[in-house]
Write a protein that holds these residues in place. Structure first.
Motif, PDB file in Angstrom:
ATOM      1  N   ALA A 151      17.553 -23.780 130.230  1.00  0.00           N
ATOM      2  CA  ALA A 151      16.173 -23.766 129.722  1.00  0.00           C
ATOM      3  C   ALA A 151      16.171 -23.618 128.205  1.00  0.00           C
ATOM      4  N   MET A 152      17.071 -22.781 127.714  1.00  0.00           N
ATOM      5  CA  MET A 152      17.169 -22.539 126.266  1.00  0.00           C
ATOM      6  C   MET A 152      17.560 -23.830 125.540  1.00  0.00           C
ATOM      7  N   SER A 172       5.685 -37.187 110.117  1.00  0.00           N
ATOM      8  CA  SER A 172       4.257 -37.305 109.779  1.00  0.00           C
ATOM      9  C   SER A 172       4.039 -37.027 108.286  1.00  0.00           C
ATOM     10  N   CYS A 180      12.196 -28.293 120.461  1.00  0.00           N
ATOM     11  CA  CYS A 180      11.853 -27.837 119.112  1.00  0.00           C
ATOM     12  C   CYS A 180      12.358 -28.843 118.076  1.00  0.00           C
ATOM     13  N   LEU A 238       9.183 -34.939 114.521  1.00  0.00           N
ATOM     14  CA  LEU A 238       7.882 -35.633 114.498  1.00  0.00           C
ATOM     15  C   LEU A 238       7.015 -35.114 113.369  1.00  0.00           C
ATOM     16  N   ILE A 239       7.019 -33.792 113.172  1.00  0.00           N
ATOM     17  CA  ILE A 239       6.217 -33.212 112.074  1.00  0.00           C
ATOM     18  C   ILE A 239       6.743 -33.713 110.736  1.00  0.00           C
ATOM     19  N   LEU A 284      14.630 -26.095 125.476  1.00  0.00           N
ATOM     20  CA  LEU A 284      13.651 -25.640 124.479  1.00  0.00           C
ATOM     21  C   LEU A 284      14.085 -26.013 123.072  1.00  0.00           C
ATOM     22  N   LEU A 285      15.371 -25.797 122.782  1.00  0.00           N
ATOM     23  CA  LEU A 285      15.870 -26.102 121.437  1.00  0.00           C
ATOM     24  C   LEU A 285      15.791 -27.603 121.158  1.00  0.00           C
ATOM     25  N   TRP A 307      18.879 -20.058 132.763  1.00  0.00           N
ATOM     26  CA  TRP A 307      18.185 -19.708 131.523  1.00  0.00           C
ATOM     27  C   TRP A 307      18.859 -20.367 130.320  1.00  0.00           C
ATOM     28  N   LEU A 358      10.100 -31.945 118.107  1.00  0.00           N
ATOM     29  CA  LEU A 358       8.809 -31.649 117.478  1.00  0.00           C
ATOM     30  C   LEU A 358       8.952 -31.531 115.965  1.00  0.00           C
ATOM     31  N   SER A 359      10.026 -30.868 115.520  1.00  0.00           N
ATOM     32  CA  SER A 359      10.255 -30.717 114.077  1.00  0.00           C
ATOM     33  C   SER A 359      10.407 -32.085 113.439  1.00  0.00           C
TER      34      SER A 359
END
Lengths: 276, 139
Positions: free
Chosen positions: A253-254, A271, A261, A267-268, A257-258, A250, A264-265
């Motif tokens: 996995a964490m 943009s 995140c 990339l945003i 995930l981080l 886990w 993605l942050s």
């Protein structure tokens, strides 16, 4: 002036960690501190030859490692040089051969009980072995089946029967040692093992008592019970290890995930920057 | 228009991953704070009074651990954990002396659990005992 002030400031800054370190050392090694202070060790420890040998041997022993000092066995007053070896203060000195089981048995009550009921115990004073014959005296080490060996047992009798007992206890003792190692590893990573440590210690003690009976049939008949109890402890350790593995999974996995995140942050964010 | 929908997609993906991360992070906290099932290792223990004579002790399992109940005087019962507070061996009751003795390193405890001698650092933890008719309700 400023330089002095800075130097003082640095010194004062150093003090709390030093105090903390000293306090930590004192807290971690209370046994060592306690044993080093006795007058017995101060006096005998500096003597050459026979008078100093017991202290040198004792320093290598399991007793020293656990804070058991001279006066715990020999009595006397460990705080008063003049009265340290006075019978008035309970000094017992060196026990004669027949008194040795009673001497050691003041602490090792259970083992004494089983030993006295055994063939070894019944031969006490008639050429039979006592505690020191097998375990030694001041340099006494943590007991293990290695104490049952052809060299030592053959001093008094054929090794055959002793070998039978050794083979009967070896597997259980190996398992106990392995579980002790596993518990130690768990303790090193911060898992609370005190309860299991106690259970394993109690079991080890009962098992070691058993082979002081030097009765191979008794050892064989009771070994299955010990193995069952060891199996329960082993199961609990396996449960903890499985939980730790799940945590690792886990945790991984964490992290993934981080990282996701974060990407993605980014990339945003990019943009928005393109619009500007 | 295309950029806006891409951004929305990324934001919803970020929200999903963020929610999953928060879920993973808070689950252990919730599990730690949630009340444990106290009865999972057994609750109270009932022992017939007649099985514990005056000055005698009876050993039993309490919540998965060895425990002992004794009748210190007529009608006066006390129960303790039977685990020596030194290294975890099981104490035995010595009726002749009216005290507990640990066979591992000779730790001695009085009939009210206090340390009388030897290496134990703490008394034996006591367990509440109540008399319920002909039974003792322990725990």
């Amino acid at each position: 002036m400023t330089g002095t002030g800075e130097a003082q400031c640095t010194t004062w800054r150093c003090l709390p960690p030093i105090f903390f370190l000293v306090a930590l050392i004192a807290w971690v090694s209370p046994a060592a501190a306690q044993t080093e202070e006795t007058v017995c060790i101060q006096c005998h420890g500096s003597q050459p030859g026979q008078l100093g040998a017991p202290v040198r041997e004792w320093r290598t022993s399991i007793h020293a490692a656990n804070g058991i000092s001279c006066h715990n066995c020999h009595g006397g007053d460990p705080t008063d040089v003049a009265m340290a070896m006075s019978p008035e203060r309970g000094f017992l000195g060196v026990p004669d051969e027949k008194s040795i089981p009673g001497f050691c048995g003041r602490c090792h009550v259970g083992v004494k009980e089983d030993y006295l009921a055994s063939a070894h115990g019944r031969a006490l004073g008639k050429g039979g072995p006592q505690c020191v014959t097998c375990h030694g005296n001041h340099a006494v080490q943590k007991a293990s089946p290695d104490l049952i060996n052809p060299k030592d047992c053959s001093r008094c009798h054929d090794y055959g029967r002793a070998e039978e007992i050794k083979s009967a206890v070896l597997e259980t003792d190996r398992r106990i040692t392995e579980l002790e190692r596993q518990l130690l590893s768990l303790r090193h990573i911060g898992i609370a093992t005190a309860e299991m440590d106690g259970e394993l210690f109690a079991l080890r003690n009962r098992f070691h008592r058993l082979f002081h009976s030097v009765d191979v049939e008794k050892v064989r008949s009771q070994t299955a019970g010990f193995q069952t109890e060891l199996g329960k402890i082993s199961g609990r350790i396996a449960e903890i290890e499985s939980k730790l593995n799940r945590r690792k999974l886990w945790g991984g996995a964490m992290v993934a995930l981080l990282v996701g995140c974060g990407i993605l942050s980014l990339l945003i964010y990019r943009s928005y920057r393109k619009e500007i | 228009m295309q950029r806006s929908s891409r951004r929305k997609f990324l934001a919803s993906l970020l929200g999903t991953l963020g929610a999953a991360a928060v879920g993973i992070a808070t689950y252990p906290v919730f599990k730690y704070l949630a009340p444990s099932r106290s009865d999972e290792r057994g609750g109270k223990v009932t022992i017939p009074r007649a099985q514990v004579g005056v000055g005698q002790a009876r050993f039993f399992q309490f919540q998965g651990h060895p425990a002992v109940v004794l009748q210190r005087g007529p009608g006066v019962f006390a129960a303790f954990s039977a685990i020596c507070t030194h290294l975890g061996c099981i104490v035995k009751w010595v009726p002749e002396k009216g005290e507990f003795l640990c066979p591992c390193h000779a730790g001695r405890f009085s009939s009210d659990g206090k340390v009388l001698g030897g290496p134990p650092p703490k008394p034996l933890p006591s367990i509440p005992v109540a008399i319920s008719g002909e039974n003792l309700l322990i725990g």
